[in-house]
Structure formats: structure tokens, C-alpha cells
Design a protein around this motif. Structure first.
Motif, PDB file in Angstrom:
ATOM      1  N   GLU A 133     -35.547 -38.722  22.181  1.00 24.34           N
ATOM      2  CA  GLU A 133     -36.017 -38.270  20.887  1.00 24.34           C
ATOM      3  C   GLU A 133     -35.194 -37.040  20.521  1.00 24.34           C
ATOM      4  O   GLU A 133     -34.948 -36.184  21.348  1.00 24.34           O
ATOM      5  N   GLY A 134     -34.790 -36.945  19.268  1.00 22.63           N
ATOM      6  CA  GLY A 134     -33.917 -35.845  18.888  1.00 22.63           C
ATOM      7  C   GLY A 134     -32.472 -36.247  19.046  1.00 22.63           C
ATOM      8  O   GLY A 134     -32.104 -37.410  18.873  1.00 22.63           O
ATOM      9  N   ASP A 135     -31.613 -35.285  19.384  1.00 29.15           N
ATOM     10  CA  ASP A 135     -30.191 -35.573  19.499  1.00 29.15           C
ATOM     11  C   ASP A 135     -29.569 -34.756  20.622  1.00 29.15           C
ATOM     12  O   ASP A 135     -30.250 -34.024  21.323  1.00 29.15           O
ATOM     13  N   ARG A 136     -28.266 -34.909  20.789  1.00 34.76           N
ATOM     14  CA  ARG A 136     -27.545 -34.254  21.881  1.00 34.76           C
ATOM     15  C   ARG A 136     -26.479 -33.304  21.350  1.00 34.76           C
ATOM     16  O   ARG A 136     -25.455 -33.074  21.984  1.00 34.76           O
ATOM     17  N   ARG A 137     -26.709 -32.759  20.181  1.00 32.32           N
ATOM     18  CA  ARG A 137     -25.699 -31.938  19.527  1.00 32.32           C
ATOM     19  C   ARG A 137     -25.433 -30.620  20.240  1.00 32.32           C
ATOM     20  O   ARG A 137     -24.386 -30.003  19.991  1.00 32.32           O
ATOM     21  N   THR A 138     -26.317 -30.175  21.121  1.00 29.37           N
ATOM     22  CA  THR A 138     -26.055 -28.910  21.812  1.00 29.37           C
ATOM     23  C   THR A 138     -25.072 -29.085  22.964  1.00 29.37           C
ATOM     24  O   THR A 138     -24.554 -28.085  23.480  1.00 29.37           O
ATOM     25  N   TYR A 139     -24.795 -30.314  23.358  1.00 28.48           N
ATOM     26  CA  TYR A 139     -23.823 -30.489  24.449  1.00 28.48           C
ATOM     27  C   TYR A 139     -22.715 -31.488  24.141  1.00 28.48           C
ATOM     28  O   TYR A 139     -21.624 -31.384  24.702  1.00 28.48           O
ATOM     29  N   GLN A 140     -22.926 -32.441  23.249  1.00 26.47           N
ATOM     30  CA  GLN A 140     -21.821 -33.287  22.820  1.00 26.47           C
ATOM     31  C   GLN A 140     -21.091 -32.618  21.650  1.00 26.47           C
ATOM     32  O   GLN A 140     -21.649 -31.773  20.956  1.00 26.47           O
ATOM     33  N   LEU A 141     -19.836 -33.010  21.438  1.00 32.14           N
ATOM     34  CA  LEU A 141     -18.987 -32.299  20.482  1.00 32.14           C
ATOM     35  C   LEU A 141     -19.323 -32.627  19.028  1.00 32.14           C
ATOM     36  O   LEU A 141     -19.727 -33.743  18.696  1.00 32.14           O
ATOM     37  N   HIS A 170     -37.234 -38.225  29.158  1.00 34.00           N
ATOM     38  CA  HIS A 170     -36.981 -37.629  27.850  1.00 34.00           C
ATOM     39  C   HIS A 170     -35.657 -38.087  27.246  1.00 34.00           C
ATOM     40  O   HIS A 170     -35.363 -37.802  26.087  1.00 34.00           O
ATOM     41  N   GLY A 171     -34.835 -38.785  28.038  1.00 33.48           N
ATOM     42  CA  GLY A 171     -33.607 -39.382  27.525  1.00 33.48           C
ATOM     43  C   GLY A 171     -32.420 -38.467  27.398  1.00 33.48           C
ATOM     44  O   GLY A 171     -31.344 -38.898  26.958  1.00 33.48           O
ATOM     45  N   PRO A 224     -26.377 -48.941  19.662  1.00 37.85           N
ATOM     46  CA  PRO A 224     -26.611 -50.130  20.472  1.00 37.85           C
ATOM     47  C   PRO A 224     -26.626 -49.842  21.980  1.00 37.85           C
ATOM     48  O   PRO A 224     -27.364 -50.482  22.728  1.00 37.85           O
ATOM     49  N   PHE A 225     -25.819 -48.870  22.427  1.00 36.06           N
ATOM     50  CA  PHE A 225     -25.828 -48.501  23.846  1.00 36.06           C
ATOM     51  C   PHE A 225     -27.216 -48.023  24.260  1.00 36.06           C
ATOM     52  O   PHE A 225     -27.693 -48.326  25.362  1.00 36.06           O
ATOM     53  N   ARG A 226     -27.865 -47.277  23.383  1.00 31.55           N
ATOM     54  CA  ARG A 226     -29.203 -46.785  23.718  1.00 31.55           C
ATOM     55  C   ARG A 226     -30.192 -47.927  23.830  1.00 31.55           C
ATOM     56  O   ARG A 226     -31.158 -47.856  24.587  1.00 31.55           O
ATOM     57  N   ASP A 227     -29.961 -49.005  23.071  1.00 34.85           N
ATOM     58  CA  ASP A 227     -30.754 -50.215  23.283  1.00 34.85           C
ATOM     59  C   ASP A 227     -30.458 -50.809  24.657  1.00 34.85           C
ATOM     60  O   ASP A 227     -31.360 -51.255  25.361  1.00 34.85           O
ATOM     61  N   ALA A 228     -29.191 -50.812  25.016  1.00 35.58           N
ATOM     62  CA  ALA A 228     -28.779 -51.444  26.270  1.00 35.58           C
ATOM     63  C   ALA A 228     -29.379 -50.769  27.485  1.00 35.58           C
ATOM     64  O   ALA A 228     -29.707 -51.417  28.482  1.00 35.58           O
TER      65      ALA A 228
END
Length: 340
Positions: free
Chosen positions: A226-234, A139-140, A216-220
Motif C-alpha cells: 500500500e502506498g509507494d516506494r518513492r523514498t528509495y526508488q529513483l 506490508h509489501g 503486473p509484476f505485483r500481481d505476479a
């Protein structure tokens, strides 16, 4: 009509202060430089792809590749020969699942790569590993999910503890905790100390922001997010929160704290540097790299000057070391004295 007599113009007084004296020659500028660059202050991120027969170019990061296990030793020895302070390893597995099982498999790509890199480095630089689940989950996300599809903070801490032990046993000399889970430093420190790895240091990605510059890191790493990481990243709008996170991590036992990305968060970096009793690092991320490479490819900016200026700016803001994809090239310029 009488001729008007013009008054005499007084000469402009000579400036008392002349800061330009210290900018007059390249030698003088070098002598009085407040911010110096050294290869030992640079860390090179390296991607290692499971099953790759040769290095694979990353389209959105010109000049950066996914290494194979066969090409990895050469990349590490090149970094050591350049005098770099370290390499940070990221694994790209062939198979992923909901729990990121490959992250704790001793034969998983990142753990195998760590052993290969440690052998190649032979103590000449610090072999570091990314401790996060995003590379290994289908799920990434950077953690395991609960029944509602949300990242379960405390269940993820257990997985991080397992990862820490396997990575340390594989030869990692510095664990890079990048998942942004509450309590991750304390949990990993406890696991390491309880398993005989009390000398293994922790690099906490303390102020890691939910940034647009990670694309680009996600390509790497071939991310499936899918979605985002806003609940744990600042939140990118929050400055004080970055300092708060760093102070919590230091209190929990972090040996080094990090700000990521670097360029858009120099204020946060300066705040943390002023308050920290441990080293402070910064990560010049993939999007920062890609923007300069793209602009330079179009002839819009001077590539070399832009690279040097951005890394200098990160160091000037307070970073003791910088993770950058230009580490090898920059080290070569430093060694040649070619920073004008």
C-alpha cells in the motif's frame, strides 16, 4: 504574343552517398547489423509459488505463470536448451510477516526453488535470485519498517546480509540486489566474503526507478504493498542520479549493474554503459511486456516485430544482457534466423 522559350531543367545530380546500398537485401542487412541478439544475452524471470500444484497463469501477463516446484525443473531445462544466459527466480510465499522471515528461512520457497533450479540447470546457465524483501513482507515494502512506518535503511541492510548468505548457500550463482537501499552492495559483499562466498557475484539493480510499469509484476508476486516506494526508488525525472547510483554500486563491489525498467530509461542505460567498467544489464519489466501483449491481442501492432524491436533497442542503448519475459520465444526466433 511571342512564345516564351522554357529553359532546360538540369538533371538532378546523382547522390554521392548511398547508405541504401547496405540495406538492399536481407543478407546484407544481417551482415552489417550493428546490434546483434543472442540467446546467451537473455535472462528469463521465473516466478515460483509456494503450495502450487501446477503452473498458475498470471492474468495481467498473458503467457507467464507462477510455477510450482514440480514444474520449475522443466522451465529451467527449457531455458538451458534454448541457450539462455540465465534465469532469475522470484518466490511467492504463502505466509508473510513484517520482517519477511520467509526470505531467510532455508526452507522458504525462494531458497528451496533455488536448490531445485540449480540441480535442474546442472551448470548449463546461471541461476540467479532476487534479493529483496517485498515478496516476503506483509506490508509489501522492500525493507523492514521503523516505529513510524518508514523503511529503515540500515536495519534492512542486516536482513539483506542474512538473505545473501542463505541464498548463496542454497546455490544461487548471482544475487540480484533489487531493494535500492543505500549501501546494500557493500553490506552484502561483506557478508558473502565473511561467510565463505567470496566467489558469489552481485548484480546491483542500481538505477531502479519508481515506475508505473511494475503493476503486473505485483500481481505476479501477489504484492500486499500500500502506498509507494518513492523514498528509495529513483525519481523518473532524474537522469544523472541513475549514473551516480551505478558508480556508487561499482565502487562498493558490484559485479554487474542494472537499469530497471528498460524502455523508458534508455538514456540512463546509455550513460551507465558509457561509464561502467563492469557489465550493464537492463530489465524489460512486466508493464512493458503487458502493453505489447495487450496491443497485439487487439491487432494494433505486429507482436513479433515489436518484441524484437524493443529488445534490440535495449541492447543498442548499451545493455550487455536483457531480462525479458520473452526470452524463450525470442531465443527460438534467433536460433531459426527469423528476426526479419
Amino acid at each position: 504574343m511571342p512564345h516564351r522559350r522554357l529553359g532546360r531543367v538540369s538533371p538532378t545530380p546523382a547522390p554521392r552517398d548511398r547508405p541504401r546500398r547496405l540495406r538492399d537485401t536481407p543478407a546484407m542487412r544481417r551482415l552489417v547489423s550493428e546490434t546483434r541478439l543472442d540467446p546467451a544475452d537473455l535472462v528469463l524471470p521465473i516466478f515460483v509459488r509456494e503450495g502450487a500444484a501446477a503452473p498458475l497463469p498470471i492474468a495481467s501477463m498473458p503467457g507467464v505463470v507462477q510455477h510450482s516446484l514440480e514444474s520449475l525443473p522443466g522451465a529451467v531445462t527449457d531455458a538451458a536448451a534454448a541457450g539462455l544466459g540465465g534465469v532469475m527466480l522470484f518466490g511467492v510465499p504463502e505466509q508473510r510477516d513484517a520482517r519477511g522471515s520467509g526470505a531467510t528461512d532455508p526452507e522458504g520457497i525462494l531458497n528451496v526453488a533455488t536448490r531445485v533450479a540449480a540441480d535442474a540447470a546442472d551448470g548449463a546457465l546461471v541461476v540467479q535470485t532476487d534479493l529483496c524483501l517485498d515478496e516476503f513482507t506483509d506490508h509489501g515494502h522492500c525493507g523492514v519498517l521503523d516505529m513510524l512506518g518508514r523503511v529503515d535503511n540500515d536495519a534492512t541492510l542486516e536482513r539483506y546480509q542474512e538473505m545473501a548468505i542463505v541464498q548463496a548457500a542454497s546455490g544461487s550463482q548471482l544475487l540480484g540486489l533489487s531493494g535500492m537501499m543505500d549501501g546494500q552492495v557493500a553490506a552484502v559483499r561483506e557478508a558473502l566474503d565473511g561467510s565463505g562466498f567470496s566467489n558469489t557475484p552481485i548484480l546491483a539493480y542500481s538505477a531502479k526507478y519508481a515506475s508505473a510499469f511494475y503493476g503486473p509484476f505485483r500481481d505476479a508476486i501477489e504484492s500486499t504493498l500500500e502506498g509507494d516506494r518513492r523514498t528509495y526508488q529513483l525519481d523518473p525525472g532524474n537522469r544523472r542520479e541513475g549514473l551516480r547510483e551505478a558508480l556508487i554500486d561499482i565502487d562498493e563491489g558490484a559485479d554487474i549493474v542494472m537499469v530497471k525498467p528498460a524502455g523508458s530509461y534508455l538514456d540512463v542505460l546509455a550513460d551507465i554503459s558509457a561509464a561502467s567498467v563492469v557489465p550493464v544489464w537492463a530489465y524489460q519489466v512486466s508493464g512493458e511486456y503487458a502493453m505489447i501483449e495487450a496491443a497485439a491481442a487487439h491487432g494494433w501492432i505486429d507482436r513479433k516485430r515489436a518484441v524484437i524491436e524493443t529488445v534490440r533497442g535495449i541492447r543498442r542503448a548499451g545493455a550487455d544482457a536483457v531480462l525479458t519475459y520473452w526470452a524463450l520465444e525470442l531465443a527460438d526466433w534467433i536460433r531459426k534466423g527469423d528476426l526479419a
